[in-house]
Write a protein that holds these residues in place. Structure first.
Motif, PDB file in Angstrom:
ATOM      1  N   VAL A  72       0.844  -1.202   0.000  1.00 42.85           N
ATOM      2  CA  VAL A  72       0.000   0.000   0.000  1.00 42.85           C
ATOM      3  C   VAL A  72       0.880   1.253   0.000  1.00 42.85           C
ATOM      4  O   VAL A  72       0.599   2.221  -0.709  1.00 42.85           O
ATOM      5  CB  VAL A  72      -0.976  -0.007   1.193  1.00 42.85           C
ATOM      6  CG1 VAL A  72      -1.652   1.335   1.368  1.00 42.85           C
ATOM      7  CG2 VAL A  72      -2.015  -1.111   1.012  1.00 42.85           C
ATOM      8  N   SER A  73       1.960   1.219   0.752  1.00 39.03           N
ATOM      9  CA  SER A  73       2.897   2.343   0.767  1.00 39.03           C
ATOM     10  C   SER A  73       3.499   2.563  -0.625  1.00 39.03           C
ATOM     11  O   SER A  73       3.618   3.704  -1.089  1.00 39.03           O
ATOM     12  CB  SER A  73       3.997   2.070   1.788  1.00 39.03           C
ATOM     13  OG  SER A  73       4.981   3.043   1.737  1.00 39.03           O
ATOM     14  N   ASP A  74       3.869   1.468  -1.294  1.00 38.51           N
ATOM     15  CA  ASP A  74       4.393   1.568  -2.667  1.00 38.51           C
ATOM     16  C   ASP A  74       3.349   2.154  -3.616  1.00 38.51           C
ATOM     17  O   ASP A  74       3.671   2.984  -4.467  1.00 38.51           O
ATOM     18  CB  ASP A  74       4.813   0.190  -3.189  1.00 38.51           C
ATOM     19  CG  ASP A  74       6.067  -0.345  -2.534  1.00 38.51           C
ATOM     20  OD1 ASP A  74       6.754   0.430  -1.834  1.00 38.51           O
ATOM     21  OD2 ASP A  74       6.356  -1.547  -2.722  1.00 38.51           O
ATOM     22  N   ILE A  75       2.118   1.728  -3.462  1.00 37.53           N
ATOM     23  CA  ILE A  75       1.032   2.217  -4.316  1.00 37.53           C
ATOM     24  C   ILE A  75       0.880   3.731  -4.154  1.00 37.53           C
ATOM     25  O   ILE A  75       0.778   4.464  -5.133  1.00 37.53           O
ATOM     26  CB  ILE A  75      -0.288   1.477  -4.012  1.00 37.53           C
ATOM     27  CG1 ILE A  75      -0.218   0.044  -4.548  1.00 37.53           C
ATOM     28  CG2 ILE A  75      -1.486   2.220  -4.597  1.00 37.53           C
ATOM     29  CD1 ILE A  75      -1.359  -0.858  -4.109  1.00 37.53           C
ATOM     30  N   PHE A  76       0.898   4.198  -2.908  1.00 38.61           N
ATOM     31  CA  PHE A  76       0.757   5.643  -2.679  1.00 38.61           C
ATOM     32  C   PHE A  76       1.972   6.410  -3.191  1.00 38.61           C
ATOM     33  O   PHE A  76       1.825   7.509  -3.723  1.00 38.61           O
ATOM     34  CB  PHE A  76       0.516   5.936  -1.200  1.00 38.61           C
ATOM     35  CG  PHE A  76      -0.892   5.687  -0.769  1.00 38.61           C
ATOM     36  CD1 PHE A  76      -1.951   6.398  -1.314  1.00 38.61           C
ATOM     37  CD2 PHE A  76      -1.178   4.731   0.186  1.00 38.61           C
ATOM     38  CE1 PHE A  76      -3.258   6.172  -0.927  1.00 38.61           C
ATOM     39  CE2 PHE A  76      -2.482   4.488   0.594  1.00 38.61           C
ATOM     40  CZ  PHE A  76      -3.522   5.212   0.036  1.00 38.61           C
ATOM     41  N   ALA A  77       3.157   5.832  -3.039  1.00 38.86           N
ATOM     42  CA  ALA A  77       4.369   6.502  -3.538  1.00 38.86           C
ATOM     43  C   ALA A  77       4.328   6.649  -5.056  1.00 38.86           C
ATOM     44  O   ALA A  77       4.666   7.709  -5.596  1.00 38.86           O
ATOM     45  CB  ALA A  77       5.612   5.726  -3.105  1.00 38.86           C
ATOM     46  N   ILE A  78       3.911   5.594  -5.729  1.00 36.93           N
ATOM     47  CA  ILE A  78       3.812   5.654  -7.190  1.00 36.93           C
ATOM     48  C   ILE A  78       2.741   6.660  -7.598  1.00 36.93           C
ATOM     49  O   ILE A  78       2.921   7.428  -8.547  1.00 36.93           O
ATOM     50  CB  ILE A  78       3.521   4.258  -7.784  1.00 36.93           C
ATOM     51  CG1 ILE A  78       4.713   3.327  -7.559  1.00 36.93           C
ATOM     52  CG2 ILE A  78       3.206   4.343  -9.272  1.00 36.93           C
ATOM     53  CD1 ILE A  78       4.442   1.878  -7.900  1.00 36.93           C
ATOM     54  N   GLN A  79       1.635   6.686  -6.859  1.00 38.77           N
ATOM     55  CA  GLN A  79       0.546   7.607  -7.192  1.00 38.77           C
ATOM     56  C   GLN A  79       0.997   9.062  -7.078  1.00 38.77           C
ATOM     57  O   GLN A  79       0.581   9.913  -7.859  1.00 38.77           O
ATOM     58  CB  GLN A  79      -0.666   7.351  -6.289  1.00 38.77           C
ATOM     59  CG  GLN A  79      -1.921   8.064  -6.748  1.00 38.77           C
ATOM     60  CD  GLN A  79      -2.376   7.620  -8.126  1.00 38.77           C
ATOM     61  OE1 GLN A  79      -2.442   6.431  -8.411  1.00 38.77           O
ATOM     62  NE2 GLN A  79      -2.686   8.567  -8.980  1.00 38.77           N
ATOM     63  N   LYS A  80       1.867   9.346  -6.109  1.00 38.82           N
ATOM     64  CA  LYS A  80       2.383  10.713  -5.945  1.00 38.82           C
ATOM     65  C   LYS A  80       3.175  11.160  -7.177  1.00 38.82           C
ATOM     66  O   LYS A  80       3.218  12.335  -7.489  1.00 38.82           O
ATOM     67  CB  LYS A  80       3.275  10.802  -4.704  1.00 38.82           C
ATOM     68  CG  LYS A  80       2.511  10.804  -3.410  1.00 38.82           C
ATOM     69  CD  LYS A  80       3.466  10.901  -2.238  1.00 38.82           C
ATOM     70  CE  LYS A  80       2.737  10.827  -0.921  1.00 38.82           C
ATOM     71  NZ  LYS A  80       3.660  10.882   0.219  1.00 38.82           N
ATOM     72  N   VAL A  81       3.793  10.209  -7.858  1.00 42.79           N
ATOM     73  CA  VAL A  81       4.554  10.532  -9.067  1.00 42.79           C
ATOM     74  C   VAL A  81       3.626  10.577 -10.283  1.00 42.79           C
ATOM     75  O   VAL A  81       3.802  11.396 -11.179  1.00 42.79           O
ATOM     76  CB  VAL A  81       5.688   9.504  -9.284  1.00 42.79           C
ATOM     77  CG1 VAL A  81       6.441   9.777 -10.572  1.00 42.79           C
ATOM     78  CG2 VAL A  81       6.634   9.508  -8.098  1.00 42.79           C
ATOM     79  N   ILE A  82       2.628   9.704 -10.279  1.00 46.92           N
ATOM     80  CA  ILE A  82       1.708   9.628 -11.416  1.00 46.92           C
ATOM     81  C   ILE A  82       0.909  10.919 -11.583  1.00 46.92           C
ATOM     82  O   ILE A  82       0.741  11.401 -12.706  1.00 46.92           O
ATOM     83  CB  ILE A  82       0.751   8.420 -11.277  1.00 46.92           C
ATOM     84  CG1 ILE A  82       1.506   7.123 -11.575  1.00 46.92           C
ATOM     85  CG2 ILE A  82      -0.446   8.546 -12.207  1.00 46.92           C
ATOM     86  CD1 ILE A  82       0.680   5.869 -11.375  1.00 46.92           C
ATOM     87  N   ASP A  83       0.420  11.479 -10.492  1.00 48.12           N
ATOM     88  CA  ASP A  83      -0.451  12.653 -10.587  1.00 48.12           C
ATOM     89  C   ASP A  83       0.186  13.821 -11.345  1.00 48.12           C
ATOM     90  O   ASP A  83      -0.395  14.314 -12.315  1.00 48.12           O
ATOM     91  CB  ASP A  83      -0.931  13.078  -9.195  1.00 48.12           C
ATOM     92  CG  ASP A  83      -1.902  12.073  -8.586  1.00 48.12           C
ATOM     93  OD1 ASP A  83      -2.511  11.285  -9.340  1.00 48.12           O
ATOM     94  OD2 ASP A  83      -2.050  12.075  -7.353  1.00 48.12           O
ATOM     95  N   PRO A  84       1.384  14.288 -10.967  1.00 45.22           N
ATOM     96  CA  PRO A  84       1.977  15.394 -11.747  1.00 45.22           C
ATOM     97  C   PRO A  84       2.366  14.978 -13.163  1.00 45.22           C
ATOM     98  O   PRO A  84       2.280  15.768 -14.094  1.00 45.22           O
ATOM     99  CB  PRO A  84       3.213  15.803 -10.941  1.00 45.22           C
ATOM    100  CG  PRO A  84       3.397  14.811  -9.881  1.00 45.22           C
ATOM    101  CD  PRO A  84       2.171  13.980  -9.781  1.00 45.22           C
ATOM    102  N   LEU A  85       2.777  13.722 -13.314  1.00 52.18           N
ATOM    103  CA  LEU A  85       3.152  13.247 -14.644  1.00 52.18           C
ATOM    104  C   LEU A  85       1.929  13.187 -15.557  1.00 52.18           C
ATOM    105  O   LEU A  85       2.022  13.448 -16.753  1.00 52.18           O
ATOM    106  CB  LEU A  85       3.823  11.877 -14.542  1.00 52.18           C
ATOM    107  CG  LEU A  85       4.672  11.454 -15.717  1.00 52.18           C
ATOM    108  CD1 LEU A  85       5.759  12.477 -16.006  1.00 52.18           C
ATOM    109  CD2 LEU A  85       5.313  10.114 -15.444  1.00 52.18           C
ATOM    110  N   GLU A  86       0.780  12.860 -14.979  1.00 48.08           N
ATOM    111  CA  GLU A  86      -0.448  12.839 -15.771  1.00 48.08           C
ATOM    112  C   GLU A  86      -0.782  14.242 -16.278  1.00 48.08           C
ATOM    113  O   GLU A  86      -1.207  14.411 -17.422  1.00 48.08           O
ATOM    114  CB  GLU A  86      -1.610  12.293 -14.948  1.00 48.08           C
ATOM    115  CG  GLU A  86      -2.890  12.185 -15.739  1.00 48.08           C
ATOM    116  CD  GLU A  86      -4.003  11.511 -14.958  1.00 48.08           C
ATOM    117  OE1 GLU A  86      -5.054  11.258 -15.581  1.00 48.08           O
ATOM    118  OE2 GLU A  86      -3.846  11.240 -13.761  1.00 48.08           O
TER     119      GLU A  86
END
Length: 164
Positions: A72-86
Motif C-alpha cells: 500500500v505504501s508503494d502504491i501511494f508513492a507511485i501515485q504521488k509521481v503519477i499525478d503530476p506526470l499525468e
C-alpha cells in the motif's frame, strides 16, 4: 482575424519538444503499468490473507499485514509521481489519448476490487475477533477455572513458624 488563424495553426515541434513528449508518455505509461502490477500483487496478498484469517494463524497474519502495508505504501508513492506526470502528459497530448484511458480504467477496476477484498478481510477478522472474545468469556465463566488443584503448591506457606 489574422491572429486567430495563426493561433489555430500548429507550429511544428522541435526535436527537443518531441523527445520530451515521448519521454513523458513513456514514463507515464511505465508508472501506470507498475501501479497496475502493484494492485495485482496486493490482490494476491489479500486473498492469501483471507485464508490466513480463516485458519487463525496469527504469525502468518502478522507477516501478511506487514507485506500489505508495504505494498500500500508503494502504491501511494507511485501515485504521488503519477499525478503530476499525468498533468504533463495531458498538456503534451491533449488531442490523443488512446492507451492511457484503458490503463486508467483497469487501474480503477483493480482499486475497486482491492477495496472490496480488503473490506471482506476486515469483516472476517472482526468475526474471528468476536469469536475469540466469546471463547475467552466462556473460559472466564468456567466454574472449574477458579478452583485450585489439590496438587497446586503455589498457595502453600513459604515460612514455617517454629516458635509456636
Amino acid at each position: 482575424m489574422a491572429s486567430t488563424e495563426s493561433e489555430t495553426k500548429q507550429t511544428p515541434l522541435t526535436e527537443e519538444e518531441l523527445a520530451h513528449r515521448v519521454a513523458v508518455m513513456k514514463r507515464f505509461r511505465e508508472l501506470l503499468l507498475e501501479q497496475r502490477n502493484r494492485f495485482q500483487e496486493y490482490l494476491v496478498v489479500l486473498d492469501k490473507q483471507k485464508d490466513v484469517i480463516e485458519k487463525g494463524d496469527t504469525d502468518a497474519l502478522l507477516s501478511h499485514v506487514e507485506l500489505e502495508e508495504k505494498i500500500v505504501s508503494d502504491i501511494f508513492a507511485i501515485q504521488k509521481v503519477i499525478d503530476p506526470l499525468e498533468d504533463l502528459y495531458r498538456a503534451s497530448y491533449p488531442e490523443r489519448e488512446t492507451e492511457v484511458p484503458k490503463l486508467k480504467a483497469a487501474l480503477e477496476e483493480l482499486k475497486h476490487e482491492a477495496v472490496q477484498r480488503s473490506q471482506r478481510n476486515r469483516n472476517l477478522l472482526s468475526e474471528r475477533m468476536e469469536k475469540l472474545r466469546s471463547e475467552i468469556k466462556t473460559l472466564r465463566n468456567n466454574p472449574f477455572a477458579a478452583r485450585r488443584s489439590v496438587y497446586d503448591n503455589s498457595g502453600a506457606a513459604s515460612l514455617i513458624d517454629i516458635k509456636g
